[in-house]
Each structure stands twice: as structure tokens, then as C-alpha cells.
Design a protein around this motif. Structure first.
Motif, mmCIF file in Angstrom:
data_model
loop_
_atom_site.group_PDB
_atom_site.id
_atom_site.type_symbol
_atom_site.label_atom_id
_atom_site.label_comp_id
_atom_site.label_asym_id
_atom_site.label_seq_id
_atom_site.Cartn_x
_atom_site.Cartn_y
_atom_site.Cartn_z
ATOM 1 N N LEU A 290 2.409 -9.568 -4.903
ATOM 2 C CA LEU A 290 3.481 -8.611 -4.668
ATOM 3 C C LEU A 290 4.132 -8.238 -5.987
ATOM 4 O O LEU A 290 4.715 -9.091 -6.666
ATOM 5 C CB LEU A 290 4.516 -9.208 -3.713
ATOM 6 N N ASP A 291 4.026 -6.966 -6.388
ATOM 7 C CA ASP A 291 4.651 -6.469 -7.610
ATOM 8 C C ASP A 291 6.125 -6.189 -7.319
ATOM 9 O O ASP A 291 6.460 -5.416 -6.420
ATOM 10 C CB ASP A 291 3.951 -5.189 -8.079
ATOM 11 N N LEU A 292 7.022 -6.804 -8.077
ATOM 12 C CA LEU A 292 8.446 -6.702 -7.798
ATOM 13 C C LEU A 292 9.053 -5.379 -8.242
ATOM 14 O O LEU A 292 10.180 -5.054 -7.856
ATOM 15 C CB LEU A 292 9.202 -7.851 -8.456
ATOM 16 N N VAL A 293 8.334 -4.616 -9.067
ATOM 17 C CA VAL A 293 8.860 -3.332 -9.523
ATOM 18 C C VAL A 293 8.448 -2.212 -8.579
ATOM 19 O O VAL A 293 9.274 -1.449 -8.085
ATOM 20 C CB VAL A 293 8.391 -3.032 -10.958
ATOM 21 N N SER A 294 7.158 -2.134 -8.293
ATOM 22 C CA SER A 294 6.655 -1.048 -7.449
ATOM 23 C C SER A 294 6.680 -1.376 -5.966
ATOM 24 O O SER A 294 6.636 -0.477 -5.129
ATOM 25 C CB SER A 294 5.219 -0.702 -7.859
ATOM 26 N N GLY A 295 6.715 -2.660 -5.648
ATOM 27 C CA GLY A 295 6.621 -3.063 -4.261
ATOM 28 C C GLY A 295 5.208 -3.067 -3.731
ATOM 29 O O GLY A 295 4.980 -3.330 -2.545
ATOM 30 N N GLN A 296 4.234 -2.808 -4.584
ATOM 31 C CA GLN A 296 2.843 -2.738 -4.150
ATOM 32 C C GLN A 296 2.307 -4.132 -3.812
ATOM 33 O O GLN A 296 2.543 -5.097 -4.529
ATOM 34 C CB GLN A 296 1.974 -2.116 -5.243
ATOM 35 N N ARG A 297 1.558 -4.218 -2.706
ATOM 36 C CA ARG A 297 0.903 -5.452 -2.288
ATOM 37 C C ARG A 297 -0.595 -5.338 -2.544
ATOM 38 O O ARG A 297 -1.235 -4.425 -2.046
ATOM 39 C CB ARG A 297 1.161 -5.731 -0.806
ATOM 40 N N GLN A 298 -1.100 -6.285 -3.282
ATOM 41 C CA GLN A 298 -2.522 -6.284 -3.606
ATOM 42 C C GLN A 298 -3.197 -7.462 -2.909
ATOM 43 O O GLN A 298 -2.893 -8.620 -3.195
ATOM 44 C CB GLN A 298 -2.720 -6.400 -5.117
ATOM 45 N N PRO A 299 -4.117 -7.187 -1.963
ATOM 46 C CA PRO A 299 -4.777 -8.289 -1.244
ATOM 47 C C PRO A 299 -5.840 -8.966 -2.096
ATOM 48 O O PRO A 299 -6.569 -8.308 -2.849
ATOM 49 C CB PRO A 299 -5.388 -7.585 -0.035
ATOM 50 N N TRP A 300 -5.924 -10.281 -1.977
ATOM 51 C CA TRP A 300 -6.937 -11.080 -2.658
ATOM 52 C C TRP A 300 -7.596 -11.999 -1.631
ATOM 53 O O TRP A 300 -6.928 -12.541 -0.743
ATOM 54 C CB TRP A 300 -6.312 -11.955 -3.752
ATOM 55 N N LEU A 301 -8.909 -12.170 -1.757
ATOM 56 C CA LEU A 301 -9.671 -13.147 -0.965
ATOM 57 C C LEU A 301 -9.505 -12.916 0.544
ATOM 58 O O LEU A 301 -9.537 -13.855 1.334
ATOM 59 C CB LEU A 301 -9.242 -14.578 -1.321
ATOM 60 N N SER A 302 -9.355 -11.668 0.942
ATOM 61 C CA SER A 302 -9.171 -11.367 2.360
ATOM 62 C C SER A 302 -10.445 -11.571 3.164
ATOM 63 O O SER A 302 -10.402 -11.580 4.400
ATOM 64 C CB SER A 302 -8.674 -9.928 2.541
ATOM 65 N N GLU A 303 -11.576 -11.748 2.473
ATOM 66 C CA GLU A 303 -12.839 -11.963 3.182
ATOM 67 C C GLU A 303 -12.968 -13.376 3.751
ATOM 68 O O GLU A 303 -13.845 -13.647 4.577
ATOM 69 C CB GLU A 303 -14.019 -11.693 2.249
#
Length: 691
Positions: A290-303
């Protein structure tokens, strides 16, 4: 003379026989009386079992590393409750830091120099936690006295230290069990507070407040940003605060709480971002940045098709990896993962540990040491340190091999709608022949899970001494099986989970090794509701039920549970303020079907329970007794949502075994003798070694 001799002989026979009866002078030495804080209604005289299967082990729990020293902070039993101890080497004797009848709940060292620590504690199980600062003395005696640093009212739900010695922030909540029903005074209020624990006297300061809602999921980035989740009327938004006095800034758009799974804990990351676990791109929770500036959520290892149940992030950006703990069919699997080398999959470690459950992962502040605790069928809990450089695993505390005698196997059955339900099964030793009684133990939550850890003393005794089958079901709504399965019992689907137990009773009836006429159903919290609901719907197919701190009426429960929990529980069970939902909740509540409970019932409840109010137990006891069904009722004046004091637990242990023994006693013989369960509240009986 002969008459005198016959009379004397008769008295000698009586005295001889009395030595083997519960009322004898010898048996009186083993009488077990309720402690001063216990009230036992309808419970007969109890006697200590001479040979229990095993003692109730309360293992030490890992809490934190000292930020500079190779030293652990642990919780260990002292004076009947869990207290803070220092552990300065593997196998060393823990040194006590706190004392008292009330247990310590949470603790952590000041992360820069470790000159003091902060811990939380409630009173009598009321969960009105307050924060205390403690500066451990150099000597073992006398113990240093803690200083309270939070206010005397309300409760502290969470706290986090700020970097560079800038104090700590905590979430404070107002307590009020009165249903709002339009009354503004009853509306929940949460505050974000700041305090410098090193200051004397402490001077807490409010940073933000939300009325009619709640602050949760407190996290602090390495740059000092404060992140909290604000929930108002079921809508949630992440807010970012700085220590500049300005209002919190939204982090992304408002989200639906149920879909985004925003209740999951946020973890500390080495940059101005946070690592968290969330079901973002999968049915299972996985790693998300979770980027605290943009609010963007980047998924990792979702497989990865298993639930990420915990993660540990190094406090400093020094090249140490993330520690990821996945729940794979109930077993904890630990892996290390370096996001800077994303092309390299997570590496599994600690494969030498027996299959079990791992908890409380935490990296040392500066050393490559990962601390955690691990429980399995062989041990109630051991504390380890794993060196990520040398890959050495060291046992710091706990018995090497206790051996519960439990061998878990998987049990699967199809429910009424074809859904596959699973559970854990522990069979009795081979010396017990023929169909044996069954004890079904249903977990709370409902979003929890029965997992293959160490069996507690009660379940071990039921299996090893009384020769019972123990089944630990994971009905729909249980955690660890994906987001879809987790929501299958919400709202109007509540009784579908009860039908899962009905299907389990069908399975029991089909097995030649299980006695379908001698089934006891038990559970705590939500599992307590389940035990009551099964007692209502399946009274003809069970021998008795045990409800610990369970919900009897969903409407009165929702109206009187602590205000900070009410909205969250409405999302799970339904909003009792809506007329149609209120009617539905009343219809499915066991209290309103008390006349259907025909088999003996044992109800256990702590007087100070803030989650399920004590009145839930009172009203169910009265309603069931009014219809002539025997009820045992055990109350603890100094407990809340669970029994934590050693003496209270000892009495509950004996009472539970005696209740189960009586309700599973043999049916009437050919001469027409009454079954012992008919005298459930009258006859004191010494527990036998074998059933």
C-alpha cells in the motif's frame, strides 16, 4: 448381645462401603469447591479426578524482542495469570516483570533504545484495556511498579510507537453498552491519541476523533506517517495523519468494508509504504503493498491458493526479507520473501517443525533473528528463534516433547446443499472397543478455524480417559477457506451453519465406531450460539450441550454488546433496527425456542464479558429451566469472555467432565433403573478413570 453384634456388624459394613462412595470421609478430602469468584447453580458436588489425562499446560508466549539486546519479552504463568517475563537466553529461567490476578494482554519495547516497555491490561476480563509504562529494574526483586499512561475511562484498542523516540499513538474508544436507539449519548466514539510514555506525569493529547463510527487498523510507517481505518455506517476509508495537527487525508476512495476485507492488520514497512494482507486479487488473502502517497494497492503473490494469516516486516531496511505465514489446510507454513528479488519465489523454511500452528512472528530490531511460537499435537507451545543467516533454529522456551496422544485426521461430509464441510477428528485409543460417545466442539468467531494444535486438558481427558471421539468442525463461515466460504453464513443464511452440524450428526449415525445416541455438542462465543441452536433443532439426536459465553438472542446481544463492536457484528449477523431483520433474528434466536431444548444444558459465562453480555446467559438459563430441562450454570465474577484464572479454569475443567460423563451415561437397564442423566443436578459422583 446378638442383636448388638448384628447392629455393630451392620455399621462396620456401612463404614466399609462408605469408603468407596462419594459421601465418604475419604472422598471428602478430594471435594472440589467453587472458588470465591465462582457461583455454581444446579451443579452437584464435584470431586477431583484422581488421574486426569494430563495437566493443563499454559505455555509461554512470545511477545517482543529487546531492540538492542538478544533478549525476549514473553508472557508466562505467574500467580494464576499470564504476566510479563524477561528471557535472556535459550532455556534460561524467565524473570518476572509484572504481577497480579489480571493478565497482561499486549506489550512492546520502546523501539529505539529499549529503556522502557509499554503494556496493556484490563480488569476482571472486561477488556477495558489501559496502557502502562514499565521500566524494569536491574534486580529481580522487588518488581518495578508500572505507571498508567492512558486515561482511566474507555478502552485502548491498539497502539504503535512513532519512530525517532517521538512517543506513541493509540486508539481510544468510549464504552457504552446501551443501544443507540436514537440516543446520541450512546453513539460510539473513537479517538486517535498521542502520548510520550517517558514523560511523568503523562499528558495524552487528542489528534483526531470520529463520532458515530470507529477507528481501527492503526499502523505507523518508518517515516512517521499514521494510517488508520475510519468506518462510519458500514463505509470505510483509510486516512493518513501526520504530527502536524492537520485533519487526516483520505487515502484512496471510500470502500465497502465487506468487499475490501479492510479489517486485516496493517504491517510496518521499511519505506513510506505499508505491507498488508488482503483478498484483493484472489479468494484468499495475499500480500499487498500500500503506497501511502497515492493510495495505490499493488498485489503480490496472489497466485498462492492459501490464506496469508500473518507477516513480519523487518523494522529497518537492512536487507532482511519479509516473513510470510500461510494457512495451508490448517497448517502454518513459513516462507521468506524478498520483494527486491520478485522473480525469486518465496522460500519455505523450518520444514523440520511438526505440523502445527505458528503465531506472533516478529523480527529483532537489528539482528537476523525471527522470533515466534509454535504449537502442535506434541506440544502446547514452544518459543523459537530462527537465524535467517545461519538458518539455525533455537528453542528458547517450552517443553521439547509433551505428547498429547492426539492423532488428527480429516473428516469431510456434505451438507444439506451439497457444500463440502470439513473438520478435525481425534479418535479414542484402541483399548476402547465398540461404538464410543462423541464430543463436538465448535469454534467461535464465527470467522475462526479449528486447527491441529495441542488439545487442551478437557479434550485430552475426554479422548484418553473417557474414550470419546472428539470432532472439531469448520462449518461455513469459518476462516482459512477463502473469502467466499467466509461469507456463506452472513445475515439470513445464519442457520445454514447449524445445518452443517445436522449433516455431521448424519455422518456420526452412519459410523459403526461412533455412538449416535451419546453425542455432546459444545462451543464458546459464536460456538456457544451454535451449541444452543443445535440443542434447539437436534434435541432428539444429542445427549446434552455446553454453551460457554454464547449468544442466546441476537437482538438483545446486538443491543447490549459494547458499542465499539456493534456495527461490526451487525455486518455479520444483520441489523436488528430493521423490522424485517429484527423479526428474522428473533425467530432464529435459541432463547425464543427454549421449549425445544429437551436435553441437559451447561451454561458458562463471565460476569464482565463485554462481547456477549452476561444477561444472554441469565435469560437462557431461566427460559430452559422454566420448561423443566435441567441446567447447570457457572458464573465467574472476575472473568470476561473467557476463563483465564487458573483456579476458575480448574473448576470448569472438573465440571465439564462431570457433565459429559453424566449425560453420556448408560441408558436404563432391564430392571427399569433410571439413567443417571435424569438425576443430573442431584447426585454427586466421583469421576472414574475409565468411562
Amino acid at each position: 448381645m446378638k442383636k448388638y453384634q448384628r447392629t455393630l456388624q451392620a455399621w462396620l459394613v456401612v463404614l466399609l462401603l462408605s469408603a468407596f462412595t462419594p459421601g465418604s470421609l475419604f472422598a471428602q478430602e478430594r471435594r472440589l469447591e467453587p472458588g470465591p469468584s465462582l457461583i455454581a447453580e444446579g451443579i452437584p458436588t464435584l470431586f477431583k479426578t484422581s488421574q486426569p489425562a494430563a495437566k493443563e499446560f499454559v505455555s509461554a508466549r512470545f511477545v517482543d524482542w529487546h531492540p538492542l539486546r538478544r533478549e525476549m519479552l514473553v508472557l508466562a504463568q505467574a500467580g494464576g495469570s499470564l504476566q510479563l517475563h524477561l528471557l535472556n537466553a535459550p532455556g534460561a529461567k524467565p524473570r518476572a516483570l509484572t504481577e497480579g490476578r489480571d493478565a497482561v494482554a499486549q506489550a512492546s519495547w520502546e523501539p529505539e533504545r529499549g529503556e522502557y516497555l509499554v503494556f496493556s491490561r484490563d480488569q476482571g476480563g472486561d477488556e477495558a484495556f489501559q496502557l502502562y509504562r514499565l521500566k524494569p529494574s536491574a534486580q529481580a526483586e522487588p518488581l518495578a511498579q508500572p505507571l498508567r499512561i492512558s486515561g482511566a475511562e474507555g478502552r485502548v484498542s491498539d497502539y504503535q510507537f512513532l519512530p525517532q523516540g517521538r512517543g506513541l499513538v493509540y486508539l481510544w474508544e468510549r464504552l457504552n453498552r446501551q443501544s443507540e436507539a436514537g440516543a446520541k449519548a450512546a453513539r460510539p466514539l473513537s479517538r486517535l491519541m498521542w502520548v510520550d510514555p517517558a514523560q511523568a506525569p503523562p499528558q495524552p493529547r487528542e489528534l483526531a476523533a470520529v463520532e458515530g463510527g470507529r477507528f481501527t487498523d492503526l499502523a505507523v510507517s518508518s517515516g512517521g506517517s499514521i494510517l488508520i481505518l475510519r468506518t462510519v455506517q458500514g463505509r470505510s476509508q483509510l486516512l493518513r495523519f501526520e504530527m502536524d495537527g492537520k485533519p487526516g487525508r483520505p487515502l484512496g476512495a471510500a470502500q465497502d468494508k465487506a468487499e475490501e476485507d479492510v479489517e486485516q492488520a496493517l504491517a510496518l514497512a521499511p519505506t513510506d509504504a505499508l505491507w498488508r494482507r488482503q483478498a484483493l486479487k484472489s479468494d484468499y488473502r495475499h500480500l499487498v503493498r500500500l503506497d501511502l502517497v497515492s493510495g495505490q494497492r499493488q498485489p503480490w503473490l496472489s497466485e498462492m491458493q492459501s490464506d496469508l494469516e500473518a507477516l513480519a516486516v523487518p523494522p529497518r531496511a537492512d536487507g532482511r526479507p519479509l516473513a510470510l505465514l500461510n494457512n495451508e489446510q490448517g497448517i502454518s507454513v513459513l516462507r521468506l520473501f524478498d520483494p527486491l528479488q520478485a522473480q525469486t519465489p518465496p522460500r519455505r523454511v523450518l520444514t523440520q517443525l511438526p505440523a502445527g500452528v505458528t503465531r506472533n512472528l516478529r523480527w529483532h530490531g537489528t539482528l537476523p533473528l525471527l522470533g515466534f511460537e509454535h504449537a502442535s499435537a506434541q506440544s502446547p507451545g514452544r518459543i523459537y528463534a530462527y537465524d535467517s543467516q545461519t538458518e539455525e533454529l533455537q528453542l528458547w522456551a517450552g517443553r521439547q516433547e509433551v505428547g498429547s496422544g492426539a492423532e488428527y485426521s480429516s473428516l469431510q461430509w456434505k451438507s444439506f446443499d451439497g457444500l463440502q464441510i470439513s473438520g478435525l477428528h481425534i479418535a479414542p485409543p484402541a483399548r476402547f472397543q465398540g461404538p464410543r460417545p462423541v464430543y463436538i466442539s465448535i469454534h467461535g468467531g464465527p470467522s475462526s478455524q479449528s486447527r491441529p494444535g495441542y488439545l487442551n486438558a478437557t479434550l485430552r481427558h475426554l479422548v484418553e480417559v473417557m474414550g470419546m471421539h472428539v470432532i472439531l468442525p469448520n462449518v461455513r463461515g469459518s476462516d482459512g477457506f477463502g473469502k467466499k466460504f467466509l461469507g456463506l453464513d452472513n445475515g439470513r443464511r445464519r442457520e445454514d451453519s447449524v445445518k452443517d452440524i445436522s449433516a455431521l450428526l448424519d455422518l456420526i449415525a452412519s459410523r459403526s465406531d461412533m455412538d449416535a445416541a451419546k453425542v455432546v455438542v459444545a462451543g464458546g462465543s459464536y460456538g456457544g450460539y451454535m451449541a444452543l441452536a443445535v440443542a434447539v433443532h437436534e434435541s432428539k439426536r444429542i445427549a446434552g450441550s455446553i454453551c460457554r459465553v454464547g449468544i442466546a438472542n441476537f437482538v438483545s446481544f446486538l443491543e447490549n454488546t459494547e458499542s465499539y463492536r456493534r456495527d461490526n457484528r451487525r455486518a455479520e449477523y444483520g441489523d436488528e433496527r430493521e423490522p424485517k431483520m429484527r423479526e428474522f433474528l428473533q425467530r432464529i434466536s435459541p432463547l425464543n425456542r427454549a421449549d425445544a431444548v429437551k436435553k441437559p444444558l451447561f451454561i458458562v459465562h463471565g460476569r464482565n464479558d463485554p462481547r456477549v453480555p452476561y444477561a444472554e446467559a441469565q435469560q437462557m438459563v431461566q427460559a430452559v429451566r422454566a420448561h423443566g430441562t435441567p441446567v447447570w450454570f457457572l458464573t465467574a465474577e472476575d472473568e470476561g469472555h473467557s476463563f483465564t484464572k487458573a483456579d476458575n479454569r480448574d473448576y470448569l475443567f472438573q465440571a465439564t467432565l462431570e457433565f459429559v460423563r453424566r449425560v453420556t451415561a448408560a441408558p436404563p437397564d432391564a430392571a427399569g433403573a433410571k439413567p443417571e442423566s435424569d438425576a443430573l443436578v442431584k447426585t454427586p459422583v466421583v469421576l472414574a478413570k475409565d468411562d
